[in-house]
Scaffold this motif. Structure first.
Motif, PDB file in Angstrom:
ATOM      1  N   MET A  21     -15.406   0.001   8.296  1.00  0.00           N
ATOM      2  CA  MET A  21     -14.294   0.693   7.313  1.00  0.00           C
ATOM      3  C   MET A  21     -13.241  -0.167   7.669  1.00  0.00           C
ATOM      4  O   MET A  21     -12.735   0.018   8.750  1.00  0.00           O
ATOM      5  CB  MET A  21     -14.417   2.036   7.935  1.00  0.00           C
ATOM      6  N   GLN A  22     -12.756  -0.245   5.984  1.00  0.00           N
ATOM      7  CA  GLN A  22     -11.581  -0.860   6.653  1.00  0.00           C
ATOM      8  C   GLN A  22     -10.449   0.011   6.436  1.00  0.00           C
ATOM      9  O   GLN A  22      -9.727   0.892   5.369  1.00  0.00           O
ATOM     10  CB  GLN A  22     -11.110  -1.911   5.540  1.00  0.00           C
ATOM     11  N   LEU A  23      -9.174  -0.390   7.332  1.00  0.00           N
ATOM     12  CA  LEU A  23      -8.461   1.469   7.053  1.00  0.00           C
ATOM     13  C   LEU A  23      -6.840  -0.137   6.561  1.00  0.00           C
ATOM     14  O   LEU A  23      -6.921  -1.010   6.506  1.00  0.00           O
ATOM     15  CB  LEU A  23      -7.629   1.961   8.167  1.00  0.00           C
ATOM     16  N   PRO A  24      -6.232   0.615   5.727  1.00  0.00           N
ATOM     17  CA  PRO A  24      -4.561  -0.046   5.621  1.00  0.00           C
ATOM     18  C   PRO A  24      -4.391  -0.783   6.746  1.00  0.00           C
ATOM     19  O   PRO A  24      -3.721   0.718   7.634  1.00  0.00           O
ATOM     20  CB  PRO A  24      -3.876   1.004   4.919  1.00  0.00           C
ATOM     21  N   ALA A  25      -3.997  -2.152   7.272  1.00  0.00           N
ATOM     22  CA  ALA A  25      -3.590  -2.840   8.117  1.00  0.00           C
ATOM     23  C   ALA A  25      -1.607  -1.871   8.647  1.00  0.00           C
ATOM     24  O   ALA A  25      -1.557  -1.875   9.569  1.00  0.00           O
ATOM     25  CB  ALA A  25      -4.173  -4.495   8.363  1.00  0.00           C
ATOM     26  N   GLU A  42     -12.401   2.091  11.791  1.00  0.00           N
ATOM     27  CA  GLU A  42     -12.635   0.949  11.578  1.00  0.00           C
ATOM     28  C   GLU A  42     -13.710   0.185  12.173  1.00  0.00           C
ATOM     29  O   GLU A  42     -14.346  -1.012  11.355  1.00  0.00           O
ATOM     30  CB  GLU A  42     -11.829  -0.184  12.234  1.00  0.00           C
ATOM     31  N   SER A  43     -14.473   0.725  13.396  1.00  0.00           N
ATOM     32  CA  SER A  43     -15.655   0.545  13.581  1.00  0.00           C
ATOM     33  C   SER A  43     -16.702   0.828  13.190  1.00  0.00           C
ATOM     34  O   SER A  43     -18.140   0.552  12.954  1.00  0.00           O
ATOM     35  CB  SER A  43     -16.375  -0.076  14.882  1.00  0.00           C
ATOM     36  N   GLY A  93     -20.510  -0.194   7.665  1.00  0.00           N
ATOM     37  CA  GLY A  93     -21.302   0.255   5.614  1.00  0.00           C
ATOM     38  C   GLY A  93     -22.412   1.048   5.692  1.00  0.00           C
ATOM     39  O   GLY A  93     -22.979   0.609   6.484  1.00  0.00           O
ATOM     40  N   LEU A 134      -9.209   0.769  -1.175  1.00  0.00           N
ATOM     41  CA  LEU A 134      -9.716   1.325  -0.036  1.00  0.00           C
ATOM     42  C   LEU A 134     -10.004   2.770  -0.058  1.00  0.00           C
ATOM     43  O   LEU A 134      -9.819   3.270   0.427  1.00  0.00           O
ATOM     44  CB  LEU A 134      -8.743   1.139   1.136  1.00  0.00           C
ATOM     45  N   GLN A 150     -14.743   4.407   0.398  1.00  0.00           N
ATOM     46  CA  GLN A 150     -15.939   3.726   0.823  1.00  0.00           C
ATOM     47  C   GLN A 150     -17.011   4.500   1.508  1.00  0.00           C
ATOM     48  O   GLN A 150     -17.387   5.797   1.143  1.00  0.00           O
ATOM     49  CB  GLN A 150     -14.814   2.970   2.109  1.00  0.00           C
TER      50      GLN A 150
END
Length: 127
Positions: A1-5, A51-52, A55, A103, A106
């Motif tokens: 999963m992508q979080l806002p960096a 983040e791990s 999907g 984002l 998801q």
């Protein structure tokens, strides 16, 4: 999963919320009870765990999230982001000042070890 960096880097506090209903607006905080506040190494560990999350494809359930996390920076004013997790339809909805539209929605695999670990952490905090 992508979080806002940038938000991940700035986060110093995570508030765990046991969600009681859906918000009136999509960008409003999820109503519920704050059941935990994580700081320091807990923040780093939980953000890395989120983040791990691998999907998945969407499963229809009507989106009924049970928990959310709200990430705050040093100001502790507005949440950088809130991520609400539905372990039934595999969906995460995010909103907040740091969340780009790409984002906002998801999907994750709730059967994967990181997801089961996250759910266990949430359940440990729920009264």
């Amino acid at each position: 999963m992508q979080l806002p960096a940038e938000a991940v880097t700035a986060t110093v506090l995570i508030e765990v919320v046991r969600i009681s209903a859906l918000p009136a607006r999509r960008d409003a905080p999820y109503p519920g009870t704050a059941v935990a506040h994580w700081t320091g190494n807990e923040v780093d560990a939980v953000l890395a765990l989120i983040e791990s999350l691998p999907g998945s494809e969407q499963h229809r359930c009507g989106f009924s999230p049970g928990w959310s996390v709200r990430a705050y920076d040093n100001s502790l004013e507005l949440a950088l982001f809130e991520a609400a997790f539905c372990f039934t339809c595999h969906e995460v909805r995010m909103h907040g000042t740091a969340v780009p539209p790409a984002l906002a929605t998801q999907f994750f695999d709730p059967g994967a070890l990181p997801a089961r670990t996250l759910l266990s952490l949430f359940r440990e905090e729920t009264p």
